[in-house]
Design an enzyme around this catalytic site. Sequence first.
Site, mmCIF file in Angstrom:
data_model
loop_
_atom_site.group_PDB
_atom_site.id
_atom_site.type_symbol
_atom_site.label_atom_id
_atom_site.label_comp_id
_atom_site.label_asym_id
_atom_site.label_seq_id
_atom_site.Cartn_x
_atom_site.Cartn_y
_atom_site.Cartn_z
ATOM 1 N N ASP A 175 0.914 -1.123 -0.049
ATOM 2 C CA ASP A 175 -0.066 -0.006 0.050
ATOM 3 C C ASP A 175 0.965 1.311 0.049
ATOM 4 O O ASP A 175 2.178 1.032 0.210
ATOM 5 C CB ASP A 175 -0.954 0.024 1.198
ATOM 6 C CG ASP A 175 -1.776 1.233 1.437
ATOM 7 O OD1 ASP A 175 -2.308 1.500 0.417
ATOM 8 O OD2 ASP A 175 -1.632 1.848 2.668
ATOM 9 N N ASP B 20 -0.289 4.976 1.219
ATOM 10 C CA ASP B 20 -0.657 5.945 2.186
ATOM 11 C C ASP B 20 -0.544 5.055 3.632
ATOM 12 O O ASP B 20 -1.053 4.138 3.693
ATOM 13 C CB ASP B 20 -2.018 6.586 1.922
ATOM 14 C CG ASP B 20 -2.208 7.775 1.206
ATOM 15 O OD1 ASP B 20 -1.254 8.675 1.603
ATOM 16 O OD2 ASP B 20 -2.757 7.903 0.177
ATOM 17 N N ASP C 238 -1.446 -0.646 6.194
ATOM 18 C CA ASP C 238 -1.623 -0.136 7.448
ATOM 19 C C ASP C 238 -3.053 0.236 7.845
ATOM 20 O O ASP C 238 -3.362 0.847 9.013
ATOM 21 C CB ASP C 238 -0.954 1.437 7.458
ATOM 22 C CG ASP C 238 -1.677 2.390 6.615
ATOM 23 O OD1 ASP C 238 -2.344 3.514 7.218
ATOM 24 O OD2 ASP C 238 -2.150 2.422 5.450
#
Length: 296
Positions: A74, A76, A236
């Site tokens: 990922d 961000d 996250d």
Amino acid sequence: MLSPRAPAPIPRRRLLSISAPSPGRISIGDSNRISFSRGGEKKRGRISSADTPARMATDSALTKLAPLEAILFDIDGTLCDSDPIHFCAFRELLQQIGFNDGIPITEEFYSANISGGHNDDLARSLFPDMDHDKAMQFMDDKEAFFRKLAPGRLKAVDGLHDLCRWIEGYNLKRAAVTNAPRANAELMLSLLGLTDFFPVLVIGSECDRAKPFPDPYLKALELIGASPDHTFIFEDSASGIRAGVAAGVPVVGLTTRNPAKALSDAGASLLVNDFQDPKLLSVLEELKPVTENGQA
């Protein structure tokens, strides 16, 4: 005026401070073993007998992937700690339009209701009574504001570039997979110096379904020609972790900003603080591929 529901308090670190990377790095010595150093002290990336329960928990989901073929990331909150910038952009623009009677949103509200979400879904949840095109215009304005704020503020998660060099050293396949708009994703990769590192960039809105559906990760696996049986994901957010799990790929959750319990409940196989975490280094030691000369 729009009044969002007040979420339950969520214990977490404050979003407004972006900490500079702390000393420490992954290094590959003559023996090609991963080592961990911080403040001059070097530790091998092995888990001691005292950590046996944690080791057992990761063995079943992660070490069975050996030899490792690919890693998906990922962007961000995973490659970079971007949530403080997104939070500032949302807080300012929502206040400008009188959201929540003009009361600024809290970090808890952001974490529970915004972080990791896809813009189309956020437009509907934040503005259920607003014309959808108008709500999407707000989201576009917010993303433009983020791009204005990001240069000079965006920081890599600790240990990222050392991990990237390790990945290149073993010629592992990789892709970046994100719900961010393409303009944001390309800007973040550029600011991090990783544009050329990722041969494939998958955007959630360009798939049939974005995260938390598995489509973006399944597309990434197809594009790089990797097997889910020898791949894991770094994420996250709970939304991203659910997407990875649904794609049949184990996920390592980074506790960059979101609560560890939320990531664990979403199905993360392992939780780490950053890319220097000894737990991660131990797993990489177990998974590293065999090189052409027959050595790991």
